[in-house]
Scaffold this active site. Sequence first.
Site, short mmCIF file in Angstrom:
data_model
loop_
_atom_site.label_atom_id
_atom_site.label_comp_id
_atom_site.label_asym_id
_atom_site.label_seq_id
_atom_site.Cartn_x
_atom_site.Cartn_y
_atom_site.Cartn_z
CB THR A 23 -0.71 -0.02 1.18
OG1 THR A 23 -1.71 -1.27 1.27
CG2 THR A 23 -1.87 1.18 1.34
CG ASP A 70 -1.23 -7.78 -1.67
OD1 ASP A 70 -0.83 -8.30 -0.89
OD2 ASP A 70 -2.48 -7.05 -1.60
CB SER A 71 3.65 -8.17 1.48
OG SER A 71 2.49 -8.16 2.42
CB THR A 102 1.37 -4.10 6.50
OG1 THR A 102 -0.07 -4.62 5.86
CG2 THR A 102 1.68 -2.80 6.37
CG ASP A 103 -1.58 -8.38 4.01
OD1 ASP A 103 -2.04 -7.52 5.06
OD2 ASP A 103 -2.28 -8.20 3.04
CB THR A 294 4.53 -20.68 23.06
OG1 THR A 294 3.18 -20.37 23.81
CG2 THR A 294 5.17 -19.26 22.92
CD GLN A 295 -1.46 -23.11 19.46
OE1 GLN A 295 -2.57 -22.63 20.26
NE2 GLN A 295 -1.46 -24.02 19.12
CB CYS A 296 1.60 -17.55 24.73
SG CYS A 296 0.55 -18.96 25.33
N1 ASP Z 1 -2.19 -6.22 1.34
C1 ASP Z 1 -1.30 -5.48 1.35
C2 ASP Z 1 0.15 -5.99 1.56
O1 ASP Z 1 0.54 -6.57 2.29
C3 ASP Z 1 -1.46 -4.61 2.40
C4 ASP Z 1 -0.57 -3.45 2.94
O2 ASP Z 1 0.39 -3.11 2.32
O3 ASP Z 1 -0.94 -2.86 3.91
O4 ASP Z 1 0.93 -5.73 0.28
#
Ligand code: ASP
Length: 495
Positions: A23, A70-71, A102-103, A294-296
């Site tokens: 993004t 897109d990641s 971000t993903d 761990t899942q924690c």
């Molecule tokens: N789907 C986007 C990505 O990971 C979301 C983002 O960038 O925030 O590329």
Amino acid sequence: MTTSVIVADGEKARVFILYTGGTIGMAPEDLENPDSPLVAKPLDELLQYVPGLANEGITLGFASFDEPLDSTEVMADHWLKMAAEIEQVYEEYDGFVILHGTDTMAYTTSGLSFIMENLAKPVVVTGSQLPISSARTDAVQNFVASVFLAGYKATNLPLIPEVMLCFADRVLRGNRARKISTASWVGFDSPNFPLLATIGEHIVVNRDLIRAPADNTRSKFFVHRQLVTDALAIDIFPGLRPSHLAALLDQEDIRAVVLKTFGVGNCPAALWPTLSAAIEGKGGRTPKVVVNVTQCLQGSVEMGLYAASSGLLEGGVLSGLDMTPEAALVKLFWALGTIRDPQERNVQLQIDQRGEQSENLFDLRFIPAGQTVEPKEVHDFTQSVDGRFLVERLTKAVIRLSGVACPEAEPGQMVTIKAYLNLPPVVAPDSPEAQRYLAVELSDTYDPDAGLFFIQDISPIVEEVVRPGPPITISLVASTPIQPRGVFLALFARV
Ligand code: ASP
């Protein structure tokens, strides 16, 4: 790959920016028309959103993936591509910024941290929740702060020679980061490790946490290119059926698994045989490496602390300590690709490589999985400890005996077991001199169904009698013949 450079007047630092997608670098195709579709933009267009950067004395080099992603679509090959881009210009720049979706950012920062060897410069990965062109965007703050960190020579910040993730008000160690929100400005955190820096009016760096830079005059920066991604991450859950787990583990091309368990590494007993069979390579299958995390969100795996994880320990599951699942998976990719000898690989997997875990674990298993010992009153077991174990770094030493059968004992009979460490052959166990080597004296009433189970912290005696070099011997002296299924010594050491 397209590249360009914008040279700063009065250059004080050089920062290389790689746009991979996500993004952050998006703006309307037609800048005059905010409703036109969002597309990835070249740096000179992005820079118009961060006009202040021009005055910082930072020369900016820029490259972009030909097709920004897109990641969601970013995989290990793309980490290699990013690292290779940086390797190409490594000598020419002081620091590096990667703009990324971000993903899967936390996987990428973990991946980069493992594949980059001898890093002596900052690599800052950032993204944003809203496109840089949006009026309410968080991209400007994230982008500018990242360039400030990478261009530390111009901004009077300390050098952070690590792969880090910069987002909102925080700078995280890359292989400790986790995406925690799809929408909040604070999209990332490292719940199991303190922040490397906080970003407010000032950028305040937690200098004590920063790793030492490699000395690139002696050891050149390079990229490990042999990642082996034949691995799975499996969440256990209440009621997971052994047959379903087996169906996954039976895949011949799966070589390793990150097992996400409950609490301190606990896993239902019904699943233990499936896991140990996979680790052993039963039925001529490829033996798998299983790492327990761990899942924690916080805390560390401590296998053997509860009976609920003892079967994992006995079956040869490795501890992922306090690693994130992302880091554990990538560490497996890296270890499978770079370490040929399975035993050495297992040792390295429990040792900190890039700051991804808080402690090293040197795990001594005195009875190999699947082997049985004869019942005797006195047993001597010997194991070498890896040369990297330094007793002065010991934080905790835990001895564990499991499934101790006592074939001559009656149910309910009191059984005593003394465990000695490095008892010299000339010293008789019952002599006063032997006291110095007595790690622990354990007593319990015998239950033939469960066998005896002991776990005890024996740090003081390890500090006293373990020296670098010679192997460690555990001598068990019992009041009746004993037949332990597992004898373990876990040595935890500061990194
Ligand atoms: N789907 C986007 C990505 O990971 C979301 C983002 O960038 O925030 O590329």
